[in-house]
Design a protein around this motif. Structure first.
Motif, PDB file in Angstrom:
ATOM      1  N   TYR A 188      56.758  53.264  60.842  1.00 55.78           N
ATOM      2  CA  TYR A 188      55.699  52.386  61.350  1.00 55.78           C
ATOM      3  C   TYR A 188      54.944  51.755  60.174  1.00 55.78           C
ATOM      4  CZ  TYR A 188      51.911  50.733  64.326  1.00 55.78           C
ATOM      5  OH  TYR A 188      51.005  49.943  64.989  1.00 55.78           O
ATOM      6  N   THR A 189      54.669  52.589  59.156  1.00 55.41           N
ATOM      7  CA  THR A 189      53.981  52.085  57.962  1.00 55.41           C
ATOM      8  C   THR A 189      54.820  51.024  57.255  1.00 55.41           C
ATOM      9  OG1 THR A 189      52.873  54.211  57.672  1.00 55.41           O
ATOM     10  CG2 THR A 189      52.945  52.749  55.753  1.00 55.41           C
ATOM     11  N   ASP A 190      56.136  51.308  57.137  1.00 56.21           N
ATOM     12  CA  ASP A 190      57.041  50.348  56.494  1.00 56.21           C
ATOM     13  C   ASP A 190      57.076  49.031  57.271  1.00 56.21           C
ATOM     14  OD1 ASP A 190      57.594  52.266  54.626  1.00 56.21           O
ATOM     15  OD2 ASP A 190      59.521  52.856  55.488  1.00 56.21           O
ATOM     16  N   LEU A 191      57.133  49.122  58.595  1.00 56.89           N
ATOM     17  CA  LEU A 191      57.164  47.920  59.430  1.00 56.89           C
ATOM     18  C   LEU A 191      55.859  47.141  59.311  1.00 56.89           C
ATOM     19  CD1 LEU A 191      58.938  49.282  62.637  1.00 56.89           C
ATOM     20  CD2 LEU A 191      59.829  47.568  61.061  1.00 56.89           C
ATOM     21  N   GLU A 192      54.742  47.871  59.244  1.00 57.73           N
ATOM     22  CA  GLU A 192      53.447  47.214  59.088  1.00 57.73           C
ATOM     23  C   GLU A 192      53.378  46.479  57.750  1.00 57.73           C
ATOM     24  OE1 GLU A 192      49.919  45.673  59.861  1.00 57.73           O
ATOM     25  OE2 GLU A 192      50.986  46.928  61.307  1.00 57.73           O
ATOM     26  N   SER A 193      53.935  47.119  56.712  1.00 56.47           N
ATOM     27  CA  SER A 193      53.988  46.485  55.397  1.00 56.47           C
ATOM     28  C   SER A 193      54.872  45.232  55.444  1.00 56.47           C
ATOM     29  CB  SER A 193      54.525  47.481  54.372  1.00 56.47           C
ATOM     30  OG  SER A 193      54.685  46.860  53.116  1.00 56.47           O
ATOM     31  N   GLN A 194      56.033  45.357  56.123  1.00 55.96           N
ATOM     32  CA  GLN A 194      56.944  44.218  56.258  1.00 55.96           C
ATOM     33  C   GLN A 194      56.278  43.081  57.025  1.00 55.96           C
ATOM     34  OE1 GLN A 194      60.690  45.235  58.053  1.00 55.96           O
ATOM     35  NE2 GLN A 194      61.431  43.133  58.065  1.00 55.96           N
ATOM     36  N   ARG A 195      55.544  43.433  58.058  1.00 57.35           N
ATOM     37  CA  ARG A 195      54.857  42.425  58.861  1.00 57.35           C
ATOM     38  C   ARG A 195      53.789  41.709  58.030  1.00 57.35           C
ATOM     39  NH1 ARG A 195      50.988  43.434  64.108  1.00 57.35           N
ATOM     40  NH2 ARG A 195      50.989  41.310  64.882  1.00 57.35           N
ATOM     41  N   THR A 196      53.098  42.448  57.173  1.00 55.77           N
ATOM     42  CA  THR A 196      52.089  41.844  56.293  1.00 55.77           C
ATOM     43  C   THR A 196      52.737  40.832  55.352  1.00 55.77           C
ATOM     44  OG1 THR A 196      50.758  43.867  56.376  1.00 55.77           O
ATOM     45  CG2 THR A 196      50.323  42.335  54.558  1.00 55.77           C
ATOM     46  N   VAL A 197      53.881  41.230  54.775  1.00 54.99           N
ATOM     47  CA  VAL A 197      54.614  40.328  53.874  1.00 54.99           C
ATOM     48  C   VAL A 197      55.043  39.069  54.630  1.00 54.99           C
ATOM     49  CG1 VAL A 197      56.711  40.041  52.509  1.00 54.99           C
ATOM     50  CG2 VAL A 197      55.408  42.166  52.347  1.00 54.99           C
ATOM     51  N   LEU A 198      55.534  39.255  55.855  1.00 51.88           N
ATOM     52  CA  LEU A 198      55.980  38.109  56.651  1.00 51.88           C
ATOM     53  C   LEU A 198      54.802  37.191  57.005  1.00 51.88           C
ATOM     54  CD1 LEU A 198      58.539  39.871  59.035  1.00 51.88           C
ATOM     55  CD2 LEU A 198      59.071  38.205  57.257  1.00 51.88           C
ATOM     56  N   LYS A 199      53.658  37.773  57.295  1.00 55.47           N
ATOM     57  CA  LYS A 199      52.480  36.956  57.597  1.00 55.47           C
ATOM     58  C   LYS A 199      52.069  36.137  56.366  1.00 55.47           C
ATOM     59  CE  LYS A 199      50.183  37.035  60.893  1.00 55.47           C
ATOM     60  NZ  LYS A 199      50.227  36.137  62.080  1.00 55.47           N
ATOM     61  N   GLU A 200      52.203  36.755  55.187  1.00 62.38           N
ATOM     62  CA  GLU A 200      51.909  36.025  53.949  1.00 62.38           C
ATOM     63  C   GLU A 200      52.900  34.872  53.773  1.00 62.38           C
ATOM     64  OE1 GLU A 200      52.041  38.938  50.891  1.00 62.38           O
ATOM     65  OE2 GLU A 200      50.125  39.861  51.431  1.00 62.38           O
ATOM     66  N   LYS A 201      54.183  35.146  54.080  1.00 62.81           N
ATOM     67  CA  LYS A 201      55.192  34.091  53.996  1.00 62.81           C
ATOM     68  C   LYS A 201      54.879  32.976  54.992  1.00 62.81           C
ATOM     69  CE  LYS A 201      59.160  36.686  52.250  1.00 62.81           C
ATOM     70  NZ  LYS A 201      60.543  37.125  52.520  1.00 62.81           N
ATOM     71  N   GLU A 202      54.432  33.343  56.184  1.00 60.35           N
ATOM     72  CA  GLU A 202      54.088  32.337  57.201  1.00 60.35           C
ATOM     73  C   GLU A 202      52.970  31.431  56.677  1.00 60.35           C
ATOM     74  OE1 GLU A 202      52.171  32.002  61.701  1.00 60.35           O
ATOM     75  OE2 GLU A 202      52.373  33.951  60.736  1.00 60.35           O
ATOM     76  N   ALA A 203      51.925  32.063  56.100  1.00 61.48           N
ATOM     77  CA  ALA A 203      50.818  31.276  55.557  1.00 61.48           C
ATOM     78  C   ALA A 203      51.303  30.371  54.425  1.00 61.48           C
ATOM     79  CB  ALA A 203      49.717  32.214  55.048  1.00 61.48           C
ATOM     80  N   GLU A 204      52.219  30.896  53.607  1.00 55.59           N
ATOM     81  CA  GLU A 204      52.774  30.114  52.501  1.00 55.59           C
ATOM     82  C   GLU A 204      53.533  28.892  53.026  1.00 55.59           C
ATOM     83  OE1 GLU A 204      56.335  30.633  49.202  1.00 55.59           O
ATOM     84  OE2 GLU A 204      55.294  32.422  49.931  1.00 55.59           O
ATOM     85  N   LYS A 205      54.352  29.105  54.069  1.00 54.69           N
ATOM     86  CA  LYS A 205      55.115  27.991  54.653  1.00 54.69           C
ATOM     87  C   LYS A 205      54.176  26.951  55.264  1.00 54.69           C
ATOM     88  CE  LYS A 205      58.931  30.155  53.706  1.00 54.69           C
ATOM     89  NZ  LYS A 205      59.630  29.820  52.444  1.00 54.69           N
ATOM     90  N   GLN A 206      53.110  27.426  55.935  1.00 51.82           N
ATOM     91  CA  GLN A 206      52.154  26.487  56.540  1.00 51.82           C
ATOM     92  C   GLN A 206      51.483  25.642  55.455  1.00 51.82           C
ATOM     93  OE1 GLN A 206      51.978  25.899  59.593  1.00 51.82           O
ATOM     94  NE2 GLN A 206      52.156  27.707  60.877  1.00 51.82           N
ATOM     95  N   GLU A 207      51.146  26.274  54.322  1.00 53.35           N
ATOM     96  CA  GLU A 207      50.543  25.532  53.215  1.00 53.35           C
ATOM     97  C   GLU A 207      51.525  24.497  52.656  1.00 53.35           C
ATOM     98  OE1 GLU A 207      49.170  28.210  50.250  1.00 53.35           O
ATOM     99  OE2 GLU A 207      47.654  29.143  51.525  1.00 53.35           O
ATOM    100  N   LEU A 208      52.797  24.891  52.540  1.00 58.89           N
ATOM    101  CA  LEU A 208      53.812  23.957  52.038  1.00 58.89           C
ATOM    102  C   LEU A 208      53.965  22.757  52.967  1.00 58.89           C
ATOM    103  CD1 LEU A 208      56.650  26.255  50.645  1.00 58.89           C
ATOM    104  CD2 LEU A 208      55.332  24.562  49.373  1.00 58.89           C
ATOM    105  N   ILE A 209      53.994  23.028  54.278  1.00 57.90           N
ATOM    106  CA  ILE A 209      54.129  21.941  55.258  1.00 57.90           C
ATOM    107  C   ILE A 209      52.939  20.992  55.144  1.00 57.90           C
ATOM    108  CG2 ILE A 209      54.087  21.412  57.731  1.00 57.90           C
ATOM    109  CD1 ILE A 209      55.810  23.920  58.152  1.00 57.90           C
ATOM    110  N   ALA A 210      51.737  21.559  55.002  1.00 60.64           N
ATOM    111  CA  ALA A 210      50.535  20.721  54.847  1.00 60.64           C
ATOM    112  C   ALA A 210      50.632  19.888  53.562  1.00 60.64           C
ATOM    113  CB  ALA A 210      49.286  21.605  54.817  1.00 60.64           C
ATOM    114  N   TYR A 211      51.167  20.507  52.501  1.00 60.23           N
ATOM    115  CA  TYR A 211      51.327  19.799  51.223  1.00 60.23           C
ATOM    116  C   TYR A 211      52.306  18.629  51.375  1.00 60.23           C
ATOM    117  CZ  TYR A 211      53.217  18.867  46.563  1.00 60.23           C
ATOM    118  OH  TYR A 211      53.660  18.257  45.428  1.00 60.23           O
TER     119      TYR A 211
END
Length: 429
Positions: free
Chosen positions: A195-218
Motif C-alpha cells: 500500500y505504501t509503495d502504491l501510494e508512493s507510485q501514485r504520488t510520482v504519477l500525480k507529479e508527472k500529471e502536473a508536469e504534463k499539464q504545465e508542458l501543455i500550457a507551455y
C-alpha cells in the motif's frame, strides 16, 4: 509590446514613404525610388522569414502538445489503475486486521490453556518435591496383591499418559498460535508495504500529471505567440505591399514627368526636327496613359476569375476547415474548381505579389489603383503566370488553380481589399 513596436515601425515607414511634400516628390529620382523598393523587398523577405519561423514554431509546438496530451492520458490511466489496486490492497489490509484480531483472541485462549497446564505441572512438581521422589517400581512392589499390582500399574500408566499429553498439547498450542500469528503479521506487513509503495507510485504519477499539464500550457502559449507573430507579419506584409504600390505609382509619375520634359524639349525643336517632334508627341501620349493610377474597373463589375464556378465557402466568420478553430474570419470567397483551372485577372492593374504568401500558398495580388486590390490564393506549384511589377489586362490568365498553403483541396481563394482591408467580394463580381 511587440505588436505596438511593429505598428509604430510600419507607421513611421509609411509616413516616410507616403507623406512627402510636392517639392520633395519632384526632387526624388527613379534611382532613389528603386533603392527604397529594394529596401522594401528586403523587409518583405525578413517579414516572410519571420512568418515562416513562426509557422514552424507553431507546427513544432502543436506536435509536442499532441504528444504530451497522449502521455498525459497514459499517466491518468496509470493513476486510475494504481488507485484501483490501492482499493483492493486496502480491503486486504482490513481483512488481515480482522483475521489478526481473531488470531489474537485464539492466542489468548491458547495462552490461558497453557497457563492452566503450567499450573498443573507446577503443582505436580511441588508435590513430588514435598513428598520426595517416589519410584514407580517402589509403588508397584508395595502392592498387597496381584490385583492391587494391576490397579497400581494402570494408575501409573494413566498418570504417565496424562503427563505426556499435557506436555504435547502445551507444545502444540504454543507452536500453532505463534506460527499463525507470525503468518498473519507477515501478510499484514506485506500488504501495508505494498500500500505504501502504491501510494508512493501514485504520488510520482500525480507529479508527472502536473508536469504534463504545465508542458501543455507551455505549448499552448508557444502556439498563441506564434499565431500572434504570424498575424503581425501578415499585417506588415500587407502594409509593405501597399507602400511598394505607392512607390511604383510615384516611379511611374516621375517617368511620365521625365517623358513630358523630353517631349517638351523635342517640341521646341519642332521647326528643325519635325519628325522628332511627332515621335515625342506619340511618346507623351503613351506615357500619360500608362502612368494613370485610377481604378480601371470603376465603371463596371469585376470579372469572375474562374467563370461561373460553385462557391464552396463565402465571406465571413466560419469554423476553419483545417484547424477546426470556431469563429475564424474567412477573408474571401472560395470557388470550387479542379486542379489547373485557368485564373483570370478580375480587372486591369499592376501585379504586387506573385509568390508564396504564408497560408495562401502560391498567391497573386493585383493593384487596380485607387486602393483597390484583388488576391488569388492556393495557386498550384508552377501555376503563377505573371511576376511582380507586371501590368496585366482585364481577363488575362494570371495563374492556375491548386491547393497550396493551408487548404483542404483544389479551389481558388479570391479576395477584394480596399486600402489593405478585406471586404465581401460578391458585390464587386
Amino acid at each position: 509590446m511587440k505588436k505596438i513596436a511593429a505598428g509604430l515601425a510600419v507607421a513611421l515607414l509609411a509616413v516616410t514613404l507616403l507623406g512627402p511634400s510636392d517639392g520633395y516628390a519632384k526632387k526624388t529620382t527613379v534611382s532613389e525610388i528603386d533603392k527604397q523598393l529594394k529596401k522594401l523587398q528586403q523587409e518583405v523577405q525578413a517579414a516572410k522569414a519571420a512568418q515562416e519561423q513562426a509557422a514552424s514554431r507553431n507546427q513544432v509546438a502543436q506536435h509536442y502538445k499532441n504528444k504530451t496530451t497522449l502521455n498525459l492520458q497514459y499517466v491518468l490511466d496509470q493513476i486510475a489503475q494504481v488507485k484501483g489496486e490501492m482499493t483492493t490492497i486496502s480491503g486486504k489490509i482490513a481483512s488481515t486486521e480482522q483475521s489478526l484480531n481473531v488470531t489474537a483472541a485464539e492466542l489468548d485462549e491458547a495462552e490461558a490453556r497453557v497457563a492452566s497446564r503450567e499450573k498443573l505441572l507446577e503443582s505436580r512438581v511441588r508435590l513430588m518435591y514435598t513428598d520426595g521422589a517416589v519410584s514407580y517400581l517402589d509403588v508397584l512392589l508395595s502392592s498387597t496383591s496381584f490385583s492391587d499390582f494391576l490397579d497400581r500399574a494402570d494408575s501409573l500408566k494413566m498418570i504417565v499418559d496424562q503427563d505426556q499429553d499435557l506436555l504435547v498439547q502445551h507444545k502444540l498450542d504454543k507452536q500453532t498460535v505463534i506460527a499463525k500469528k507470525q503468518e498473519l503479521e507477515g501478510q499484514y506487513a506485506q500488504a501495508k508495504q505494498l500500500y505504501t509503495d502504491l501510494e508512493s507510485q501514485r504520488t510520482v504519477l500525480k507529479e508527472k500529471e502536473a508536469e504534463k499539464q504545465e508542458l501543455i500550457a507551455y505549448y499552448d502559449e508557444e502556439i498563441n505567440e506564434a499565431d500572434e507573430v504570424n498575424e503581425e507579419q501578415n499585417a506588415k506584409l500587407v502594409q509593405l505591399a501597399s507602400e511598394r504600390s505607392a512607390l511604383e505609382e510615384q516611379k511611374d509619375k516621375i517617368k511620365a514627368e521625365e517623358a513630358a520634359r523630353k517631349a517638351a524639349a523635342a517640341k521646341a525643336e519642332a521647326a528643325r526636327r519635325a519628325a522628332a517632334a511627332a515621335k515625342a508627341k506619340s511618346s507623351r501620349s503613351v506615357s500619360s496613359s500608362s502612368s494613370s493610377s485610377e481604378y480601371a474597373g470603376g465603371n463596371g463589375p469585376f470579372l469572375l476569375p474562374v467563370g461561373s464556378a460553385r462557391i464552396s465557402s463565402g465571406y465571413g466568420y466560419r469554423t476553419h476547415p483545417v484547424t477546426g478553430e470556431v469563429g475564424k474570419m474567412h477573408t474571401g470567397v472560395d470557388f470550387a474548381v479542379p486542379q489547373g483551372t485557368d485564373i483570370h485577372a478580375a480587372d486591369a492593374g499592376t501585379v504586387l505579389v506573385a509568390e508564396w504568401w504564408n497560408g495562401y500558398g502560391n498567391c497573386v495580388i493585383i493593384d487596380h489603383g485607387g486602393g483597390v486590390w484583388t488576391l488569388y490564393g492556393h495557386i498550384r506549384e508552377g501555376g503563377i503566370k505573371v511576376k511582380a511589377g507586371e501590368k496585366v489586362d482585364r481577363g488575362q490568365v494570371i495563374a492556375e488553380s491548386g491547393s497550396t498553403g493551408r487548404s483542404t483541396g483544389p479551389h481558388l481563394h479570391f479576395e477584394v481589399r480596399i486600402d489593405g482591408k478585406t471586404v465581401d467580394p460578391m458585390p464587386y463580381l
